[in-house]
Design a protein around this motif. Structure first.
Motif, PDB file in Angstrom:
ATOM      1  N   GLN A  17       0.834  -1.207   0.000  1.00  0.00           N
ATOM      2  CA  GLN A  17       0.000   0.000   0.000  1.00  0.00           C
ATOM      3  C   GLN A  17       0.869   1.257   0.000  1.00  0.00           C
ATOM      4  N   ARG A  18       1.915   1.275   0.804  1.00  0.00           N
ATOM      5  CA  ARG A  18       2.773   2.454   0.875  1.00  0.00           C
ATOM      6  C   ARG A  18       3.555   2.644  -0.425  1.00  0.00           C
ATOM      7  N   LEU A  19       3.986   1.558  -1.029  1.00  0.00           N
ATOM      8  CA  LEU A  19       4.722   1.662  -2.290  1.00  0.00           C
ATOM      9  C   LEU A  19       3.823   2.156  -3.419  1.00  0.00           C
ATOM     10  N   LYS A  20       2.585   1.680  -3.455  1.00  0.00           N
ATOM     11  CA  LYS A  20       1.658   2.165  -4.483  1.00  0.00           C
ATOM     12  C   LYS A  20       1.375   3.650  -4.315  1.00  0.00           C
ATOM     13  N   LYS A  21       1.222   4.076  -3.065  1.00  0.00           N
ATOM     14  CA  LYS A  21       0.979   5.497  -2.808  1.00  0.00           C
ATOM     15  C   LYS A  21       2.169   6.334  -3.263  1.00  0.00           C
ATOM     16  N   ALA A  22       3.377   5.815  -3.034  1.00  0.00           N
ATOM     17  CA  ALA A  22       4.572   6.542  -3.460  1.00  0.00           C
ATOM     18  C   ALA A  22       4.747   6.507  -4.974  1.00  0.00           C
ATOM     19  N   THR A  28       4.486  12.924  -4.878  1.00  0.00           N
ATOM     20  CA  THR A  28       5.689  12.154  -4.590  1.00  0.00           C
ATOM     21  C   THR A  28       6.855  12.674  -5.420  1.00  0.00           C
ATOM     22  N   PRO A  29       8.019  12.897  -4.833  1.00  0.00           N
ATOM     23  CA  PRO A  29       9.196  13.299  -5.614  1.00  0.00           C
ATOM     24  C   PRO A  29       9.548  12.254  -6.668  1.00  0.00           C
ATOM     25  N   HIS A  30      10.161  12.704  -7.754  1.00  0.00           N
ATOM     26  CA  HIS A  30      10.412  11.806  -8.879  1.00  0.00           C
ATOM     27  C   HIS A  30      11.268  10.615  -8.482  1.00  0.00           C
ATOM     28  N   GLN A  31      12.334  10.854  -7.730  1.00  0.00           N
ATOM     29  CA  GLN A  31      13.225   9.746  -7.365  1.00  0.00           C
ATOM     30  C   GLN A  31      12.497   8.702  -6.525  1.00  0.00           C
ATOM     31  N   ALA A  32      11.693   9.153  -5.543  1.00  0.00           N
ATOM     32  CA  ALA A  32      10.949   8.198  -4.712  1.00  0.00           C
ATOM     33  C   ALA A  32       9.929   7.437  -5.549  1.00  0.00           C
ATOM     34  N   ARG A  33       9.345   8.089  -6.547  1.00  0.00           N
ATOM     35  CA  ARG A  33       8.370   7.417  -7.409  1.00  0.00           C
ATOM     36  C   ARG A  33       9.028   6.286  -8.202  1.00  0.00           C
ATOM     37  N   ILE A  34      10.193   6.565  -8.783  1.00  0.00           N
ATOM     38  CA  ILE A  34      10.894   5.570  -9.596  1.00  0.00           C
ATOM     39  C   ILE A  34      11.318   4.370  -8.748  1.00  0.00           C
ATOM     40  N   ARG A  35      11.853   4.629  -7.558  1.00  0.00           N
ATOM     41  CA  ARG A  35      12.307   3.533  -6.701  1.00  0.00           C
ATOM     42  C   ARG A  35      11.148   2.651  -6.278  1.00  0.00           C
ATOM     43  N   ALA A  36      10.000   3.261  -5.963  1.00  0.00           N
ATOM     44  CA  ALA A  36       8.832   2.467  -5.585  1.00  0.00           C
ATOM     45  C   ALA A  36       8.356   1.614  -6.760  1.00  0.00           C
TER      46      ALA A  36
END
Length: 388
Positions: A17-22, A28-36
């Motif tokens: 759930q947290r990864l999908k939200k990110a 969400t910042p771009h880097q955090a979005r890509i990593r998730a």
């Protein structure tokens, strides 16, 4: 050379759930979005090569974030702490900068009334507190504690010993009470004051109306066409305004205003008409109250305390006149000013509702308590500064 096997990824419901939200959140910042997204792809069993193709990342980048999550979980997706460049200025120097900004420049020998960031920056260097420091750096330090020495706010102590009694009497009249007794149907409350020096400024070029992507344009250069005073009496509970214009203010113009009001109904046959006024020269003191009561037996003059424009409801009407009638000032002559004021008065009387006055005696007591605490604090600060 054998290729290392991809780290297996298994997610709990909370992690998913947290990864999908990110991965799909709009903020969400771009880097955090890509990593998730990398971790979510890996949890579906996709190979590193496939994840690299679908996300547009380098294969080594996919391996890195997949491996970090497999070993340490969600916290591993954040950036690792970096040492960064060593700080040029110590915390003591920052604290001394803030202490300097909290002093008046004149107290430090600087012939200025207030600081702006370049001055304390230069002073720090001159005193040897720091090396060369920029004004933007000083501004950043001061921003940490919301210190803005270039701004100032005026304040005033209450000087009238009868402040509460006078203010309470006005507030009770707004609530239709006088000396603890509710007002009757034949009793009215009128707030009165003068707006002086309304000028007729004839612009040297016509004012241009607003248009698409363009505000109204008013020529800066103007010719003076004289000035007048606008006297207004505002019925607090009926939202009615009576406002003659005069060449100047004084006792006679004020008495003319009162006569205009009390000569017509329902005020002519009223039991009492309370006139709330300030301490202007045309209606100041007991002589003015006696003069008004002699000329108009049903008129009762009620004075506010000193510096009480905020307590006089007619000032609200004057603010409407200032914002919507006088500004921007573009009148050919005083006759045009008089006609405009008369027309806006008629328009206001046809549509207005009484002001929703919410400041009561309870709020007054709270205000006085806060002022008392602030006054005590200021006196203690002043005494400390004098002894230091």
């Amino acid at each position: 050379m054998p290729v290392a096997a991809a780290w297996p990824i298994s997610l709990t419901a909370s992690q998913r759930q947290r990864l999908k939200k990110a991965a799909f959140g709009h903020e969400t910042p771009h880097q955090a979005r890509i990593r998730a997204q990398v971790v979510l792809h890996a949890a579906r069993g996709h190979s590193n090569a496939r994840i690299a193709r679908e996300t547009g990342l380098h294969l080594d980048t996919v391996r890195r974030w997949r491996g970090r999550f497999s070993q340490s979980g969600l916290p591993a997706l954040a950036d690792a702490r970096r040492s960064g460049r060593l700080a040029r200025f110590t915390p003591v120097q920052v604290a001394e900068t803030k202490a300097l900004a909290c002093q008046l420049p004149a107290e430090t020998g600087i012939p200025l009334s207030r600081w702006s960031c370049p001055e304390p920056a230069a002073e720090l260097t001159a005193r040897g507190i720091t090396g060369p420091v920029s004004a933007s750096t000083v501004r950043r330090w001061l921003r940490q504690d919301a210190i803005k020495p270039w701004q100032y706010q005026s304040w005033i102590f209450i000087r009238d010993p009868d402040f509460r009694a006078k203010a309470k009497r006005v507030l009770e009249l707004y609530a239709r009470t006088f000396e603890g007794v509710p007002l009757g149907a034949q009793e009215y409350v009128v707030s009165s004051d003068e707006k002086t020096s309304i000028q007729a400024r004839c612009r040297c070029h016509p004012t241009l109306s607003p248009g698409a992507d363009r505000a109204m344009r008013v020529n800066h250069t103007y010719g003076r066409g004289g000035a007048l005073a606008y006297l207004a009496a505002y019925d607090v509970h009926r939202a009615k305004v009576f406002g003659p214009t005069e060449a100047r203010t004084g006792i006679e113009p004020f008495m003319t205003l009162v006569a205009q009001v009390v000569s017509q109904e329902p005020y002519a046959s009223a039991k009492r008409v309370f006139w709330i006024v300030d301490n202007g020269s045309s209606h100041r003191g007991t002589k003015a109250a006696d003069r008004l009561a002699t000329a108009f037996p049903n008129a009762v003059l009620v004075h506010t305390h000193v510096h009480a424009s905020w307590l006089n409801q007619v000032e609200i009407y004057f603010s409407v006149v200032q914002r919507k009638v006088v500004s921007p000032n573009d009148f050919t002559n005083l006759t045009q000013v008089r006609d405009r004021l008369r027309d806006v008065e008629d328009r206001y009387n046809a549509t207005a509702q009484p002001f929703q006055w919410r400041f009561t005696t309870s709020e007054l007591d709270d205000l006085l308590a806060r002022l008392d605490r602030r006054t005590t604090d200021h006196q203690e600060e002043f005494s400390a500064a004098q002894s230091a």
